[in-house]
Design an enzyme around this catalytic site. Structure first.
Site, mmCIF file in Angstrom:
data_model
loop_
_atom_site.group_PDB
_atom_site.id
_atom_site.type_symbol
_atom_site.label_atom_id
_atom_site.label_comp_id
_atom_site.label_asym_id
_atom_site.label_seq_id
_atom_site.Cartn_x
_atom_site.Cartn_y
_atom_site.Cartn_z
ATOM 1 N N LYS A 6 41.109 35.635 42.183
ATOM 2 C CA LYS A 6 41.498 36.997 41.815
ATOM 3 C C LYS A 6 43.014 37.082 41.642
ATOM 4 O O LYS A 6 43.521 37.690 40.686
ATOM 5 C CB LYS A 6 41.049 37.990 42.903
ATOM 6 C CG LYS A 6 39.541 38.078 43.058
ATOM 7 C CD LYS A 6 39.112 38.735 44.369
ATOM 8 C CE LYS A 6 37.647 38.393 44.653
ATOM 9 N NZ LYS A 6 37.234 38.721 46.042
ATOM 10 N N ARG B 73 39.865 37.465 55.296
ATOM 11 C CA ARG B 73 39.495 37.643 56.698
ATOM 12 C C ARG B 73 40.445 36.859 57.598
ATOM 13 O O ARG B 73 41.019 35.846 57.207
ATOM 14 C CB ARG B 73 38.047 37.162 56.925
ATOM 15 C CG ARG B 73 37.010 38.171 56.468
ATOM 16 C CD ARG B 73 37.128 39.490 57.195
ATOM 17 N NE ARG B 73 36.678 39.404 58.551
ATOM 18 C CZ ARG B 73 35.514 39.845 58.995
ATOM 19 N NH1 ARG B 73 34.666 40.424 58.169
ATOM 20 N NH2 ARG B 73 35.191 39.718 60.258
ATOM 21 N N THR C 181 37.714 32.835 47.026
ATOM 22 C CA THR C 181 37.564 33.556 45.764
ATOM 23 C C THR C 181 38.756 34.491 45.566
ATOM 24 O O THR C 181 39.101 34.825 44.432
ATOM 25 C CB THR C 181 36.250 34.362 45.715
ATOM 26 O OG1 THR C 181 36.087 35.043 46.961
ATOM 27 C CG2 THR C 181 35.062 33.453 45.474
ATOM 28 N N HIS D 24 27.773 27.895 52.155
ATOM 29 C CA HIS D 24 29.111 28.477 52.004
ATOM 30 C C HIS D 24 30.085 28.049 53.083
ATOM 31 O O HIS D 24 31.198 28.564 53.134
ATOM 32 C CB HIS D 24 29.043 30.005 52.021
ATOM 33 C CG HIS D 24 28.302 30.591 50.877
ATOM 34 N ND1 HIS D 24 28.908 31.002 49.714
ATOM 35 C CD2 HIS D 24 26.983 30.828 50.715
ATOM 36 C CE1 HIS D 24 28.000 31.482 48.882
ATOM 37 N NE2 HIS D 24 26.816 31.384 49.466
HETATM 38 C C1 26Q Z 1 25.728 33.213 60.551
HETATM 39 C C2 26Q Z 1 24.752 33.249 61.555
HETATM 40 C C3 26Q Z 1 24.608 34.347 62.333
HETATM 41 C C4 26Q Z 1 25.448 35.425 62.121
HETATM 42 C C5 26Q Z 1 26.425 35.401 61.119
HETATM 43 C C6 26Q Z 1 26.557 34.291 60.340
HETATM 44 C C7 26Q Z 1 27.554 34.273 59.242
HETATM 45 C C8 26Q Z 1 27.988 35.443 58.642
HETATM 46 C C9 26Q Z 1 28.863 35.432 57.597
HETATM 47 C C10 26Q Z 1 28.025 33.081 58.751
HETATM 48 C C11 26Q Z 1 28.925 33.065 57.688
HETATM 49 C C12 26Q Z 1 29.337 34.248 57.096
HETATM 50 C C13 26Q Z 1 30.248 34.297 55.967
HETATM 51 C C14 26Q Z 1 30.642 33.233 55.293
HETATM 52 C C15 26Q Z 1 31.539 33.326 54.139
HETATM 53 O O1 26Q Z 1 31.925 34.393 53.705
HETATM 54 N N1 26Q Z 1 31.909 32.178 53.571
HETATM 55 C C16 26Q Z 1 32.792 32.166 52.418
HETATM 56 O O2 26Q Z 1 31.996 32.154 51.245
HETATM 57 C C17 26Q Z 1 32.801 32.272 50.084
HETATM 58 C C18 26Q Z 1 31.878 32.383 48.899
HETATM 59 O O3 26Q Z 1 31.267 31.161 48.645
HETATM 60 C C19 26Q Z 1 33.755 31.104 49.977
HETATM 61 O O4 26Q Z 1 34.583 31.314 48.879
HETATM 62 C C20 26Q Z 1 34.587 30.976 51.252
HETATM 63 O O5 26Q Z 1 35.368 29.805 51.200
HETATM 64 C C21 26Q Z 1 33.685 30.938 52.469
HETATM 65 O O6 26Q Z 1 34.451 30.956 53.660
#
Ligand code: 26Q
Length: 833
Positions: A673, A562, A669, A373
């Site tokens: 919406k 975010r 996403t 992602h």
């Molecule tokens: C990783 C390692 C340790 C702690 C936290 C994390 C971590 C936590 C949350 C890494 C990434 C996230 C979240 C990522 C995220 O929300 N990505 C989004 O995913 C969506 C669904 O595919 C996409 O539409 C977005 O573009 C993307 O930013």
């Protein structure tokens, strides 16, 4: 006041309570029964919250019938299931959604009307299940809805965090985080399964012990945490096969040993209990940023070990032999967070089930698939090797063995290219890299939009791609149009139903039937009226929550997501400062009133993101109070953005701001919406904006800014010079100067110098303007001007474009996305087949 007047016309609660039970409608009787059994209350004495819960329990009963029947059929007939493993599930509320899916919304609306109550007010009692940060967690929730609707047998596995993502308040313009104890007053939809509890082992050492004819690793001196599953049925639209959301809660193991207490281990015992239960206490509030904390690693192993053990246990009970597991199960890992499921299954097969390495590895390979992602390097999960080894000694040794074999295998392709092989290795430079672990094992790796999939192949995972091109694919994200249209926008849903019938709720391909009505004047007027009502609904909410009065006849420009530098809320800020400056010179510079709506949570440790929130609020104070601008520009920051506030905000939008630096937003996403609800995209060619562009065509979208290749080239050749833009462009200069010249009220002159500096000079680990804000500034202004002129000069032309957006949004239904996952990766059979 208003409600009392309503009550005077309709039978009120007190009057009904007197009525003999026999005379009441069935639904009312059932709610009464729940009120009595669960709360010892009557219609007269029950609170709104109790009425919500009592009615939710009635709805749950209807769901349980379907769910239990489906589960037993899936077991009996040995149907293959997908396990969607995710550290986050951003579910929001379930109440109205479940009623739509079960086809009982109108029934309950009437029931509450009969009681003199407003269904929406009852629905408002439910707390959001905010067990996710943003896109990745919400995607998991949309996927469950679509899996259930398509009647594909599915289980989502996650953590039952006691505290979801923090609640946000804005105090003096700044973000303040508050705890989100969402489960405090009970969660009506879940069912505890204490009989399916699982032991998870941490810490300790591994000893090799002779057993029969070979050395076997034995885990000694471990600490045990119990994982208790809570199951939530997830309804699908008119579906006979609800999915299951299984959330694991951590519990300390009971100490039977009174001796320990005698020996003064009282404090230690309590401390151990707290440590164990801390695991499922709180969701880490980081989005697209890793936090390599020990507790976080504990959470991930807790989730994956409990899930894999329960899958193995169930399979052995039903089918005996683990070798047939891939016929019954496929596992999707949502980003790398649940990657430990892979070595955990290896551990069970090797240490407990007598598999040899090759057989175990082959089985694991055929079971797991991985969705990426993000390409942001700061979000790629890596763990400190020493920490990992101490917490998970056996898993560590398995990962080491996987790494050795993998590197040896890589050496066949990249002979003695040690640099490349260490970049690809699972373990290197004292770190364990979870993405590399996934690449080394899984059957399919997918990106979440076409562009993102290409970037994975061309950039992030280019070396892997050369070795194994067939593994890579792109499946464009989607959203469930049940929640994001039918629940969130009842006005538009009703209008669509009037014109094309209601089949679109279950079949996204029906959306296109709206297309001809883009030419129909009457329809356009009705569509515009719905938008207007949605603006008023949002205004009423904001008046109540934040005491602000929105200019509801303005153009609504919305950026909700975010807070992250790559999403470029700062570009929007500079744009508003630009308009402010122009209006100071010429009060007629624009005549179209615009409301700029922002909604965003910043990670609590992300200082610059928090400062951007401070900036948005300072700009709001400036423009909303200046007599020159206050009737034309309004800047509002919506507190505590989450699923439920998104459902109110998105249907009110005219413009959807999707302005990330090209190449950085994997998909997005929120863009989908907003499009579905008739907002026109102002966007870069990034993530799924590209597919939106392809769907609606160039005339129904506003695209601007550098393309991914240009950004890539500027980075590679380090030839981007924001200082030159500053020199040449007076509008850039004037907007930037507002950050540091004391114009912004309520803050010290130094408050935003950090933002100013980062744009012009960079900081210790970044070059100047690493997200190319100034690069795209002029193009953005130009494109926004085009949009606001269109809106102002030809409102019906605008509505026509909006209708095209809604009509073309069927492609972004997660039903389409899930269909693709199933055809290309999972190969599940429809429940009824
Ligand atoms: C990783 C390692 C340790 C702690 C936290 C994390 C971590 C936590 C949350 C890494 C990434 C996230 C979240 C990522 C995220 O929300 N990505 C989004 O995913 C969506 C669904 O595919 C996409 O539409 C977005 O573009 C993307 O930013």
């Amino acid at each position: 006041m208003e409600k009392e007047m309503n009550n005077a016309k309709k039978p009120n609660r007190a009057a009904l309570a007197e009525k003999p039970a026999g005379k009441l409608p069935n639904e009312v009787k059932e709610i009464l029964g729940k009120l009595k059994r669960h709360f010892g209350k009557t219609l007269e004495t029950a609170s709104m919250e109790e009425l919500y819960k009592a009615s939710a329990l009635c709805i749950r009963d209807e769901i349980l019938d379907l769910w239990m029947n489906a589960n037993s059929r899936v077991e009996k007939e040995g149907k293959k299931q997908v396990y969607y493993l995710s550290a986050e599930f951003l579910m929001g509320r379930a109440y109205t959604n479940n009623m739509i899916n079960m086809g009982i919304l109108e029934k309950y609306r009437k029931t509450f009307e009969f009681l003199g109550l407003d269904l929406n007010e009852v629905a408002d009692q439910e707390k959001d299940a905010g067990l996710g940060n943003g896109g990745l967690g919400r995607l998991a929730a949309c996927f469950l809805d679509s899996l259930a609707t398509l009647e594909l047998p599915a289980v989502g596995c996650g953590i039952r965090y006691e505290y979801g993502l923090f609640r946000q308040r804005i105090v003096d313009g700044e973000q303040v985080e508050m705890e989100d104890n969402w489960i405090e007053d009970g969660f009506v939809w879940e069912i505890e399964r204490p009989d399916e509890e699982i032991e998870v082992h941490f810490d300790g050492e591994i000893e090799e012990v002779w057993m029969e004819d070979k050395m076997v690793p034995v885990h000694k001196n471990y600490t045990t945490v119990l994982a208790v599953p809570y199951d939530v049925p997830i309804t699908g639209y008119q579906s006979k096969c609800p999915a299951t959301l299984r959330l694991w809660s951590a519990k300390a193991k009971k100490r039977f040993d009174i001796k320990d207490f005698d020996q003064g281990k009282y404090f230690q015992a309590i401390q151990e209990r707290e440590m164990a239960e801390a695991i499922s206490k709180v969701l880490y509030p980081n989005d697209n940023h890793e936090q390599g904390k020990l507790l976080r690693l504990r959470q991930f192993y807790f989730l994956t070990s409990a899930t894999i053990q329960s899958i193995v246990r169930k399979h052995k009970r039903l089918h005996g032999n683990l070798r047939t597991l891939p016929n019954y199960v496929t596992i999707q890992i949502n980003d790398t967070h649940p990657t430990l499921a892979i070595p955990e299954l290896m551990r069970i097969l090797l240490d407990e089930e007598g598999f040899n390495w090759d057989d175990a590895f082959a089985l694991v390979q055929s079971l797991f698939n991985y969705t990426n992602h993000t390409i942001l390097s700061e979000a790629l999960e890596r763990w400190d090797e020493q920490m990992f080894k101490l917490l998970l000694p056996r898993i560590y040794s398995i990962v080491q063995a996987m790494n050795e074999k993998y590197c040896r295998w890589l050496n066949k392709f990249y002979k003695n290219d040690m640099d490349r092989i260490s970049r690809m290795a699972i373990v290197a430079y004292g770190q364990i890299r979870m993405a590399n672990l996934c690449l080394a094992v899984v059957g399919h790796v997918n990106g979440v939009s076409q562009l993102h999939g290409d970037i994975l192949k061309k950039e992030l995972f280019v070396d892997e791609y050369r070795v194994n091109p067939g593994k890579f694919m792109a499946i464009t994200n989607g959203i469930t149009h049940r929640r994001w249209l039918a629940v969130a926008n009842p006005g538009l849903t009703q209008l669509m139903t009037e014109y094309i019938g209601n089949r679109f709720v279950g079949d996204y391909r029906e959306f296109e039937k709206l297309l001809p009505f883009a030419e129909d004047e009457t329809f356009l007027k009705k569509y515009a009226a719905v938008k207007q009502e949605n603006k008023k609904r949002l205004a009423a909410y904001l008046e109540k929550k934040q005491g602000v009065q929105l200019h509801t006849d303005a153009l609504f420009d919305v950026q909700c997501k975010r807070l992250h530098e790559y999403k470029r809320q700062l570009l929007k800020c500079l744009h508003i400062l630009y308009l402010y400056n122009k209006l100071q010179e010429n009060p007629n510079f624009i005549t179209q009133p615009i409301v700029f709506l922002f909604a965003a949570k910043a990670a609590p440790g992300y200082a610059r993101a928090k400062n951007i929130i401070r900036l948005i609020n300072a700009i709001g104070e400036l423009v909303n109070n200046d007599p020159v601008t206050r009737d034309l520009l309004q800047v509002v920051f919506i507190e505590n953005y989450g699923v439920s506030s998104a459902q109110l905000l998105i249907p009110a939008a005219d413009i959807s701001e999707q302005i990330s630096t090209a190449g950085m937003e994997a998909s997005g996403t929120g863009n989908m919406k907003l499009m579905m609800n008739g907002a026109l995209t102002m966007g870069t060619m990034d993530g799924a904006n590209v597919e939106i562009y392809e769907q609606v065509g160039p005339d129904n979208i506003f695209i601007f800014g550098a393309r991914e290749e240009e950004i890539f080239a500027m980075k590679r050749y380090s030839n981007y010079r924001p200082g030159e833009i500053y020199e040449k462009n007076i509008d850039v200069r004037n907007a930037l100067t507002r950050l540091i010249d004391g114009s912004l009220p309520g803050v010290s002159v130094h408050q935003f110098s950090d933002l100013y500096q980062s744009l012009l000079f960079g900081d210790y680990n970044n070059s100047a303007d690493p997200y190319f804000v100034l690069h795209d500034f002029a193009a953005y202004i130009h494109t926004f001007d085009r949009a606001r002129h269109k809106y102002q000069r030809n409102p019906m032309g605008w509505m026509k474009m909006a209708v095209v957006n809604t009509a073309k949004s069927g492609f972004f239904s997660s039903d389409r996305t899930i269909r693709e996952y199933n055809e290309r990766i999972w190969h599940l059979h429809h429940f009824a087949e």
